[in-house]
Design a protein around this motif. Structure first.
Motif, PDB file in Angstrom:
ATOM      1  N   TYR A  97       1.090  -1.351  -0.292  1.00 16.24           N
ATOM      2  CA  TYR A  97       0.106  -0.228   0.147  1.00 16.24           C
ATOM      3  C   TYR A  97       0.691   1.634  -0.069  1.00 16.24           C
ATOM      4  CZ  TYR A  97      -3.994   2.889   0.961  1.00 16.24           C
ATOM      5  OH  TYR A  97      -4.586   3.644   0.505  1.00 16.24           O
ATOM      6  N   ARG A  98       1.875   1.017   0.704  1.00 17.17           N
ATOM      7  CA  ARG A  98       2.979   2.629   0.740  1.00 17.17           C
ATOM      8  C   ARG A  98       3.630   2.563  -0.850  1.00 17.17           C
ATOM      9  NH1 ARG A  98       5.171   4.001   5.703  1.00 17.17           N
ATOM     10  NH2 ARG A  98       4.379   4.939   6.467  1.00 17.17           N
ATOM     11  N   GLN A  99       4.062   1.539  -1.179  1.00 20.77           N
ATOM     12  CA  GLN A  99       4.733   1.840  -2.175  1.00 20.77           C
ATOM     13  C   GLN A  99       3.975   2.465  -3.531  1.00 20.77           C
ATOM     14  OE1 GLN A  99       7.976   1.270  -3.047  1.00 20.77           O
ATOM     15  NE2 GLN A  99       7.331   1.961  -5.075  1.00 20.77           N
ATOM     16  N   ALA A 100       2.294   2.286  -2.920  1.00 19.02           N
ATOM     17  CA  ALA A 100       1.109   2.408  -4.853  1.00 19.02           C
ATOM     18  C   ALA A 100       1.057   3.968  -4.002  1.00 19.02           C
ATOM     19  CB  ALA A 100      -0.346   1.399  -4.092  1.00 19.02           C
ATOM     20  N   MET A 101       1.505   3.910  -2.677  1.00 21.56           N
ATOM     21  CA  MET A 101       0.429   5.543  -2.531  1.00 21.56           C
ATOM     22  C   MET A 101       2.558   6.710  -2.714  1.00 21.56           C
ATOM     23  SD  MET A 101      -1.874   5.700  -1.473  1.00 21.56           S
ATOM     24  CE  MET A 101      -2.380   4.928  -2.587  1.00 21.56           C
ATOM     25  N   GLU A 102       2.886   5.821  -3.338  1.00 23.15           N
ATOM     26  CA  GLU A 102       4.543   6.702  -3.330  1.00 23.15           C
ATOM     27  C   GLU A 102       4.263   6.491  -5.136  1.00 23.15           C
ATOM     28  OE1 GLU A 102       8.352   8.164  -2.277  1.00 23.15           O
ATOM     29  OE2 GLU A 102       7.043   7.094  -1.214  1.00 23.15           O
ATOM     30  N   TRP A 103       3.843   6.159  -5.615  1.00 28.36           N
ATOM     31  CA  TRP A 103       3.725   6.724  -7.051  1.00 28.36           C
ATOM     32  C   TRP A 103       2.856   6.972  -7.123  1.00 28.36           C
ATOM     33  CZ3 TRP A 103       7.144   5.146 -10.738  1.00 28.36           C
ATOM     34  CH2 TRP A 103       8.012   3.627 -10.204  1.00 28.36           C
ATOM     35  N   LEU A 104       0.927   6.789  -6.398  1.00 33.07           N
ATOM     36  CA  LEU A 104       0.892   8.163  -6.753  1.00 33.07           C
ATOM     37  C   LEU A 104       0.961   9.335  -6.528  1.00 33.07           C
ATOM     38  CD1 LEU A 104      -2.599   6.435  -4.907  1.00 33.07           C
ATOM     39  CD2 LEU A 104      -2.327   7.100  -6.929  1.00 33.07           C
ATOM     40  N   TYR A 105       1.573   9.671  -5.219  1.00 33.26           N
ATOM     41  CA  TYR A 105       2.715  10.315  -5.180  1.00 33.26           C
ATOM     42  C   TYR A 105       3.010  11.606  -5.967  1.00 33.26           C
ATOM     43  CZ  TYR A 105       5.529  13.838  -3.169  1.00 33.26           C
ATOM     44  OH  TYR A 105       6.668  15.290  -2.924  1.00 33.26           O
ATOM     45  N   LEU A 106       4.436  10.648  -6.359  1.00 34.08           N
ATOM     46  CA  LEU A 106       5.054  11.004  -7.765  1.00 34.08           C
ATOM     47  C   LEU A 106       4.457  11.355  -8.701  1.00 34.08           C
ATOM     48  CD1 LEU A 106       7.765   8.650  -7.110  1.00 34.08           C
ATOM     49  CD2 LEU A 106       7.806  10.911  -6.841  1.00 34.08           C
ATOM     50  N   ALA A 107       2.581  10.621  -9.024  1.00 34.75           N
ATOM     51  CA  ALA A 107       1.834  10.571 -10.580  1.00 34.75           C
ATOM     52  C   ALA A 107       1.361  12.460 -10.059  1.00 34.75           C
ATOM     53  CB  ALA A 107       1.603   9.909 -11.117  1.00 34.75           C
ATOM     54  N   CYS A 108       1.438  12.807  -8.955  1.00 35.34           N
ATOM     55  CA  CYS A 108       0.483  13.824  -9.133  1.00 35.34           C
ATOM     56  C   CYS A 108       2.009  14.675  -8.659  1.00 35.34           C
ATOM     57  CB  CYS A 108       0.422  14.066  -6.932  1.00 35.34           C
ATOM     58  SG  CYS A 108      -1.341  13.304  -6.812  1.00 35.34           S
ATOM     59  N   ILE A 109       3.020  14.680  -8.912  1.00 36.41           N
ATOM     60  CA  ILE A 109       3.738  15.715  -8.529  1.00 36.41           C
ATOM     61  C   ILE A 109       3.870  16.073  -9.803  1.00 36.41           C
ATOM     62  CG2 ILE A 109       6.339  16.679  -8.246  1.00 36.41           C
ATOM     63  CD1 ILE A 109       4.057  16.660  -5.948  1.00 36.41           C
ATOM     64  N   VAL A 110       4.165  14.894 -10.918  1.00 37.85           N
ATOM     65  CA  VAL A 110       4.587  15.193 -12.367  1.00 37.85           C
ATOM     66  C   VAL A 110       3.171  16.084 -12.768  1.00 37.85           C
ATOM     67  CG1 VAL A 110       4.530  13.405 -13.910  1.00 37.85           C
ATOM     68  CG2 VAL A 110       5.963  13.227 -12.045  1.00 37.85           C
ATOM     69  N   LEU A 111       2.524  15.599 -12.519  1.00 42.66           N
ATOM     70  CA  LEU A 111       1.005  15.683 -12.896  1.00 42.66           C
ATOM     71  C   LEU A 111       1.210  17.947 -12.847  1.00 42.66           C
ATOM     72  CD1 LEU A 111      -0.932  14.642 -14.789  1.00 42.66           C
ATOM     73  CD2 LEU A 111      -2.788  14.966 -12.585  1.00 42.66           C
ATOM     74  N   SER A 112       1.317  17.703 -12.098  1.00 42.12           N
ATOM     75  CA  SER A 112       1.287  19.142 -11.180  1.00 42.12           C
ATOM     76  C   SER A 112       2.166  19.867 -11.523  1.00 42.12           C
ATOM     77  CB  SER A 112       1.123  19.336  -9.341  1.00 42.12           C
ATOM     78  OG  SER A 112      -0.359  18.571  -8.892  1.00 42.12           O
TER      79      SER A 112
END
Length: 172
Positions: free
Chosen positions: A5-20
């Motif tokens: 779950y933490r790894q999935a959230m890390e990937w989601l976080y990175l996707a948020c940063i890239v998108l923003s």
């Protein structure tokens, strides 16, 4: 399970940063283009301002979810530092409840907003439904809720996380 779950959230976080970040770059490019076309070429374009508003919605909401996970959002620590541990835990629990309520509000009412606006269009972008423009609102609500679940269920982020946080600074 928690590690996945933490790894999935890390990937989601990175996707948020890239998108923003991409939204911010697009804003940075199209605003000067609009100014140049209006004042230098004397041929104003109609789309840079609404396009930058669309990008700002994306940047604000998705970037806000990422800022929450990284713990770089606005927080007033003076009151937390002034009370004892028991009261601090209760106050932090209250903050978590408020964040969950806010996330659920954004998710629920954001979906309703998108559905209500799905047939509306913008004059500058006739093929783009306004509901799609508002889609970052419920998405950010869901992301913030997922990040909150991570923090409550899995625990605080470790100091070696990819996120630059207070814990990472303290570990150095």
């Amino acid at each position: 399970m928690k590690q996945h779950y933490r790894q999935a959230m890390e990937w989601l976080y990175l996707a948020c940063i890239v998108l923003s970040g991409a939204a911010l770059v697009v804003i940075t490019l199209i605003i000067p283009l609009g100014v140049f076309m209006r004042y230098v070429m004397n041929s104003p374009l109609s789309w840079p301002e609404p396009a930058s508003v669309i990008m700002m919605v994306m940047f604000s909401f998705v970037g806000g979810a990422a800022a929450y996970r990284a713990k770089v959002h606005i927080a007033v620590q003076a009151l937390l530092n002034a009370v004892g541990d028991a009261k601090r835990r209760v106050m932090l629990w209250g903050v978590d409840v408020c964040m969950a309520a806010t996330s659920l509000f954004m998710l629920g009412y954001g979906v309703q907003l998108c559905m209500a606006m799905r047939y509306q269009t913008m004059a500058e972008f006739p093929d783009l439904p306004v509901g799609v423009v508002y889609l970052p609102i419920p998405v950010a609500g869901l992301l913030t809720l997922l990040f909150l679940i991570e923090r409550v269920w899995v625990g605080e982020l470790p100091a070696d996380s990819l996120i630059y946080s207070d814990q990472a600074v303290e570990a150095e």
